[in-house]
Design an enzyme around this catalytic site. Structure first.
Site, PDB file in Angstrom:
ATOM      1  N   ILE A  53       0.908  -1.152   0.000  1.00  0.00           N
ATOM      2  CA  ILE A  53       0.000   0.000   0.000  1.00  0.00           C
ATOM      3  C   ILE A  53       0.947   1.201   0.000  1.00  0.00           C
ATOM      4  O   ILE A  53       1.568   1.506   1.003  1.00  0.00           O
ATOM      5  CB  ILE A  53      -0.953   0.012   1.210  1.00  0.00           C
ATOM      6  N   PRO A  54       1.082   1.859  -1.152  1.00  0.00           N
ATOM      7  CA  PRO A  54       2.191   2.802  -1.376  1.00  0.00           C
ATOM      8  C   PRO A  54       2.041   4.184  -0.723  1.00  0.00           C
ATOM      9  O   PRO A  54       1.940   5.204  -1.396  1.00  0.00           O
ATOM     10  CB  PRO A  54       2.230   2.906  -2.892  1.00  0.00           C
ATOM     11  N   CYS A  55       2.107   4.218   0.596  1.00  0.00           N
ATOM     12  CA  CYS A  55       2.024   5.494   1.305  1.00  0.00           C
ATOM     13  C   CYS A  55       3.238   6.377   1.007  1.00  0.00           C
ATOM     14  O   CYS A  55       3.174   7.598   1.191  1.00  0.00           O
ATOM     15  CB  CYS A  55       1.848   5.275   2.803  1.00  0.00           C
ATOM     16  N   HIS A  56       4.324   5.783   0.512  1.00  0.00           N
ATOM     17  CA  HIS A  56       5.517   6.562   0.174  1.00  0.00           C
ATOM     18  C   HIS A  56       5.268   7.487  -1.012  1.00  0.00           C
ATOM     19  O   HIS A  56       6.022   8.428  -1.237  1.00  0.00           O
ATOM     20  CB  HIS A  56       6.708   5.636  -0.114  1.00  0.00           C
ATOM     21  N   ARG A  57       4.191   7.264  -1.747  1.00  0.00           N
ATOM     22  CA  ARG A  57       3.875   8.081  -2.920  1.00  0.00           C
ATOM     23  C   ARG A  57       3.111   9.349  -2.563  1.00  0.00           C
ATOM     24  O   ARG A  57       2.725  10.116  -3.437  1.00  0.00           O
ATOM     25  CB  ARG A  57       3.087   7.253  -3.936  1.00  0.00           C
TER      26      ARG A  57
END
Length: 157
Positions: free
Chosen positions: A119-123
């Protein structure tokens, strides 16, 4: 609940899950001994993470089962829609939710994401393009964004 630890380019990573899905993937800030044998229920997750780090996977197809509030799960679903190599601001995420006043709650839910990378919270970045808050550390967030960037830094020599 099954657990394993693998080594990634960003540190040791702990994966938890069972037949209902992967419940957490976290990067550790300590050295751990990687598992010699990966539990069967976690093997696909390990394979897909390794493919991601090798640059051959841009989208995950795993059965997920994160624990969180309904609101957090709504935000995490929105995060999953951010394409590989793209970023979105917390404000834009709040607008997608339909409530720009919820920006702090959105940022908080983003920070509680238990499924690192998948779940790409880094984006999610600041409205001004700055890297802001990341549970795994800003150096890891920068690495992940560089890894996904379609514009790779070339050497001059």
């Amino acid at each position: 609940m099954e657990t394993c630890i693998i080594k990634s380019p960003l540190g040791f990573t702990k994966i938890n899950g069972d037949v209902t899905g992967i419940s957490s993937i976290v990067v550790l800030n300590s050295q751990e001994k990687p598992n010699d044998i990966i539990p069967e229920v976690l093997q696909d997750c390990v394979i897909q993470l390794n493919e991601y780090f090798q640059g051959t996977r841009k989208q995950f197809s795993l059965k997920l089962n994160p624990e969180g509030t309904d609101f957090q799960k709504r935000i995490w679903k929105l995060l999953e829609q951010i394409p590989y190599g793209k970023t979105l601001s917390y404000l834009e995420l709040s607008k997608q939710l339909g409530d720009i006043k919820a920006i702090r709650a959105v940022a908080n839910a983003n920070g509680k994401n238990p499924l690192w990378i998948v779940i790409p919270c880094h984006r999610v970045i600041g409205s001004d393009g700055s890297l802001t808050g990341y549970a795994g550390g800003l150096h890891r967030k920068q690495w992940l964004l560089n890894h996904e960037s379609p514009f790779k830094q070339q050497t001059l020599f």
